[in-house]
Design an enzyme around this catalytic site. Structure first.
Site, short mmCIF file in Angstrom:
data_model
loop_
_atom_site.label_atom_id
_atom_site.label_comp_id
_atom_site.label_asym_id
_atom_site.label_seq_id
_atom_site.Cartn_x
_atom_site.Cartn_y
_atom_site.Cartn_z
N ARG A 155 42.21 52.07 40.90
CA ARG A 155 41.62 52.28 39.57
C ARG A 155 40.21 52.86 39.69
O ARG A 155 39.79 53.66 38.86
CB ARG A 155 41.58 50.96 38.80
CG ARG A 155 42.93 50.45 38.36
CD ARG A 155 42.80 49.11 37.68
NE ARG A 155 42.23 48.11 38.58
CZ ARG A 155 41.80 46.91 38.20
NH1 ARG A 155 41.85 46.58 36.92
NH2 ARG A 155 41.31 46.06 39.08
N LEU A 201 49.68 45.38 43.99
CA LEU A 201 48.96 45.18 42.73
C LEU A 201 49.15 43.75 42.22
O LEU A 201 49.98 43.00 42.73
CB LEU A 201 49.48 46.18 41.69
CG LEU A 201 49.28 47.66 42.04
CD1 LEU A 201 50.05 48.54 41.06
CD2 LEU A 201 47.80 48.02 42.04
N HIS A 220 53.77 44.69 39.12
CA HIS A 220 54.74 45.01 40.17
C HIS A 220 55.95 45.76 39.62
O HIS A 220 56.36 46.78 40.18
CB HIS A 220 55.20 43.73 40.86
CG HIS A 220 54.18 43.14 41.77
ND1 HIS A 220 54.40 42.00 42.51
CD2 HIS A 220 52.91 43.52 42.07
CE1 HIS A 220 53.33 41.71 43.22
NE2 HIS A 220 52.41 42.62 42.97
N LYS A 257 55.27 40.19 47.02
CA LYS A 257 55.90 39.10 46.29
C LYS A 257 54.94 38.55 45.25
O LYS A 257 53.74 38.67 45.42
CB LYS A 257 56.36 38.00 47.24
CG LYS A 257 55.48 37.68 48.43
CD LYS A 257 54.03 37.35 48.29
CE LYS A 257 53.61 36.21 47.44
NZ LYS A 257 52.16 36.12 47.26
N ARG A 293 44.59 35.84 40.36
CA ARG A 293 45.74 34.95 40.50
C ARG A 293 45.73 33.80 39.50
O ARG A 293 46.71 33.07 39.39
CB ARG A 293 45.82 34.44 41.94
CG ARG A 293 46.31 35.49 42.91
CD ARG A 293 46.21 35.05 44.35
NE ARG A 293 44.85 35.22 44.87
CZ ARG A 293 44.51 35.02 46.13
NH1 ARG A 293 45.42 34.63 47.01
NH2 ARG A 293 43.28 35.22 46.54
N ASP A 343 52.09 32.75 42.76
CA ASP A 343 51.44 33.26 43.96
C ASP A 343 51.88 32.52 45.21
O ASP A 343 52.20 33.13 46.23
CB ASP A 343 49.92 33.14 43.80
CG ASP A 343 49.18 33.84 44.93
OD1 ASP A 343 49.18 35.09 44.94
OD2 ASP A 343 48.64 33.15 45.81
#
Length: 332
Positions: free
Chosen positions: A37, A74, A79, A97, A165, A177
């Site tokens: 970004r 990301l 995702h 994941k 997260r 997470d």
């Protein structure tokens, strides 16, 4: 086919260990491009790690004809969107994941991958280390007899409460997470001999902010009556726990540090009056994963973590959130 040319979406902290260093160990893979970004951050990242091409945004990278595969590290909530965009552009995908925010998104990705014929691999890197295969082999060989109960945990302290997260809008939370590992390994252990999938029976959570779990533990039941518990936290009294235990009618198997076994791990089986202790050698789990990804793309090699598998994991995570009185993550 020459080297698999990989582009990275986002200058993520995990990228050096997860893809850049492994690409130096895998002759058939090379990291050729990055987009972020913040273009300045992308340029600095590229200069530090020797990545030749910097794109101004994610879509430019996905459209780059000199990129064969896209690595997606990301935030969770992005995702599915960028995995689908990569598939639409004809790229193979290695995605961190959890693959998606919820089971509905996982089904969309699975359908798109099936229609495209391209590889989508969820980056459960531990699954590609020889330790995971050895544990499964022991269970299949009856090392503990019939499995009766499975406990898995991934708990670590993350006191940086502004970390992405912990953001609900980005599909954050401990069970997304860390819990995705615990649920995935519970499925692998509990279904090692039968292939059966469990169901969530109950769950409880402790929240950091409304809707965002810092701790969640769920209980499971398999079709044959075996039970399980998968626990995850990013901030709770259970500060550090990266372990799994399988209890059978003839013994017990325990694994410490199944997630990063290359750093250190212990595998212990106590059964029928004997104790077996093993260390399973291997390269970094991320290196094993990249080798498997390249083989899947080039030769149709086995993909141990395909989108259909992700659907099953995300179905359980969604169910655990509901059982704990929380809404599943997801763009909806």
């Amino acid at each position: 086919m020459g080297e698999l040319r990989i582009g990275i979406l986002g200058a993520a902290r995990i990228a050096p260990n997860a893809i850049i260093k492994p690409a130096r160990e895998v002759p058939d893979a090379t990291v050729t491009a990055i987009a972020a970004r913040d273009t300045g951050r992308a340029r600095a990242f590229a200069a530090k790690y020797g990545i030749p091409v910097v794109h101004g945004d994610y879509r430019e990278l996905v459209a780059d004809p000199q990129v064969d595969a896209v690595y997606v590290p990301l935030p969770n909530g992005l995702h599915a969107r960028w995995t689908l965009a990569a598939l639409e552009a004809g790229k193979q995908v290695l995605c961190e994941k959890p693959l998606t925010s919820d089971a509905d998104e996982a089904r969309q990705v699975a359908d798109a991958a099936r229609d495209s014929g391209l590889v989508v691999m969820e980056a459960f890197h531990y699954r590609y280390h020889p330790l995971a295969a050895r544990v499964r082999e022991l269970l299949n060989d009856g090392a503990v007899g019939t499995v009766r109960h499975v406990e898995t945990a991934l708990c670590f302290p993350l006191p940086r409460f502004r970390d992405i997260r912990y953001r609900l809008d980005l599909a954050g939370g401990a069970y997304m997470d860390a819990g995705c590992y615990a649920v995935h390994f519970l499925r692998l252990l509990g279904g090692a001999t039968t292939g059966a999938e469990p169901q969530v029976t109950k769950a409880s959570a402790k929240l950091r902010t409304p809707g965002v779990d810092r701790y969640l533990s769920a209980e499971f039941r398999f079709p044959d009556g075996a039970t399980g518990r998968a626990t995850a936290s990013m901030w709770s009294a259970r500060l550090l726990d990266v372990s799994a235990t399988v209890v059978g009618d003839a013994g017990r198997l325990r694994v410490f540090n199944y997630v990063l076994p290359q750093a250190y791990h212990r595998l212990t089986v106590r059964s029928r009056g004997r104790t077996l202790r093993e260390r399973v050698p291997g390269d970094a789990s991320y290196t094993h994963q990249l080798r498997a990804f390249v083989a899947a793309v080039r030769d149709g090699g086995p993909n141990l973590t395909p989108p259909d598998d992700s659907v099953r994991t995300m179905t359980l995570i969604d169910a655990a959130y509901r059982a704990a009185g929380l809404r599943p993550r997801g763009s909806g």
